[in-house]
Scaffold this motif. Structure first.
Motif, mmCIF file in Angstrom:
data_model
loop_
_atom_site.group_PDB
_atom_site.id
_atom_site.type_symbol
_atom_site.label_atom_id
_atom_site.label_comp_id
_atom_site.label_asym_id
_atom_site.label_seq_id
_atom_site.Cartn_x
_atom_site.Cartn_y
_atom_site.Cartn_z
ATOM 1 N N ASN A 95 1.533 -2.916 -0.077
ATOM 2 C CA ASN A 95 0.255 -1.900 -0.286
ATOM 3 C C ASN A 95 -0.286 -2.027 -1.330
ATOM 4 O O ASN A 95 -0.620 -0.956 -2.229
ATOM 5 N N THR A 96 -0.019 -3.099 -2.311
ATOM 6 C CA THR A 96 -0.554 -3.204 -3.602
ATOM 7 C C THR A 96 -1.934 -2.787 -3.879
ATOM 8 O O THR A 96 -2.327 -2.342 -4.799
ATOM 9 N N GLY B 75 -4.551 3.456 -9.748
ATOM 10 C CA GLY B 75 -4.043 3.121 -10.899
ATOM 11 C C GLY B 75 -2.523 2.716 -11.136
ATOM 12 O O GLY B 75 -1.771 3.154 -12.275
ATOM 13 N N HIS B 76 -1.834 2.580 -10.056
ATOM 14 C CA HIS B 76 -0.592 2.173 -9.857
ATOM 15 C C HIS B 76 0.071 0.933 -9.579
ATOM 16 O O HIS B 76 -0.923 0.224 -8.688
ATOM 17 N N ASP C 260 6.013 -0.681 -9.106
ATOM 18 C CA ASP C 260 7.196 0.014 -9.914
ATOM 19 C C ASP C 260 6.900 1.325 -10.340
ATOM 20 O O ASP C 260 7.674 2.100 -10.200
ATOM 21 N N SER C 261 5.410 1.478 -10.681
ATOM 22 C CA SER C 261 5.163 2.981 -11.243
ATOM 23 C C SER C 261 5.023 3.913 -9.986
ATOM 24 O O SER C 261 5.617 5.131 -10.314
ATOM 25 N N PHE C 262 4.522 3.482 -9.015
ATOM 26 C CA PHE C 262 4.251 4.438 -7.738
ATOM 27 C C PHE C 262 5.880 4.678 -7.291
ATOM 28 O O PHE C 262 6.184 5.629 -6.778
ATOM 29 N N LYS C 263 6.720 3.718 -7.327
ATOM 30 C CA LYS C 263 8.255 3.924 -6.885
ATOM 31 C C LYS C 263 9.004 4.844 -7.613
ATOM 32 O O LYS C 263 9.690 5.878 -7.375
#
Length: 245
Positions: free
Chosen positions: A40-41, A48-49, A52-55
């Motif tokens: 779901n990139t 804005g994620h 890695d940042s959303f995880k």
């Protein structure tokens, strides 16, 4: 983390890592879990994620599932976390009526002292497990949080809208998903009772921190969805079916 796909063909069940809390979500929702973020990139990029940042956000906020409908108007978070407070309580089902009332009042007081305006609080039951239900207005949006303690851990399902008032239809949306919740963990007897004032106060402080985390995620993602929907040249990922204003 639960395992899901971006847009399931039918409503599917999702369960936390320990197999305690299960929920069934409508098929029109984009379901994000730690295991499917790499699929779901486009959605993450529109917020804005990166993966890695959303995880990291999910781990920091104890979110094991995040769900949003196509327009970003209805969203859910499922959360699970450890704390000394939860270990002390053990299981909400082990508390008597006075204990439940006192604990709910302490949490509600903590919410009222935070950024939100507590509109309603009550004890509700689902699959034989008591939950605290809090309805809160945060200015530009509202949320309904269903919170329980099971097996010495906190479990929470949070619904939030994108309007200043919670409509009857939105309340029904929250209730309809909550009605699918199953709690399968064994009970754990803690030390909490209605006379343990120190624990009640600690409970309120601990939950307030969790609620503030919910509000922060809501504000950042909802505001970003709105901003990007208003940009005429923005390429909107098909999988979340956002509509421009």
């Amino acid at each position: 983390m639960a395992v899901g796909i971006s847009i399931p063909a039918v409503a599917l069940e999702y369960t936390d890592n320990s197999g305690v809390m299960t929920v069934t979500l409508p098929d029109e929702y984009l379901i994000l879990t730690e295991k499917n973020l790499s699929h779901n990139t486009d959605a993450l990029k529109s917020w804005g994620h990166s993966v890695d940042s959303f995880k990291r956000l999910m781990n920091d906020k104890n979110i094991f599932l995040y769900a949003v409908d196509g327009k970003g108007d209805n969203q859910f978070q499922l959360k699970c976390w450890d704390s000394d407070v939860a270990a002390t309580i053990g299981d909400l089902s082990s508390l008597g009526g006075d204990g439940l009332t006192d604990a709910m009042a302490a949490i509600g007081e903590g919410i009222a002292e935070g950024e939100g305006n507590l509109l309603e609080s009550s004890v509700v039951s689902q699959s034989g497990q008591p939950f605290f239900r809090f309805t809160v207005n945060v200015g530009s949006f509202c949320y309904v949080q269903y919170l329980t303690v099971c097996g010495g851990k906190f479990y929470s399902m949070v619904y939030y809208n994108s309007t200043a008032e919670l409509t009857d239809a939105q309340r029904q949306t929250a209730e309809s998903v909550f009605a699918t919740v199953k709690v399968n963990g064994g009970s754990s007897t803690g030390l909490f009772n209605s006379n343990n004032i120190a624990t009640v106060i600690l409970l309120g402080v601990g939950i307030l921190a969790a609620v503030c985390g919910v509000v922060w995620v809501i504000m950042t993602i909802v505001s970003d969805i709105r901003r990007r929907r208003s940009e005429p040249d923005e390429i909107v990922p098909d999988r979340i079916e956002m509509r421009r204003k």
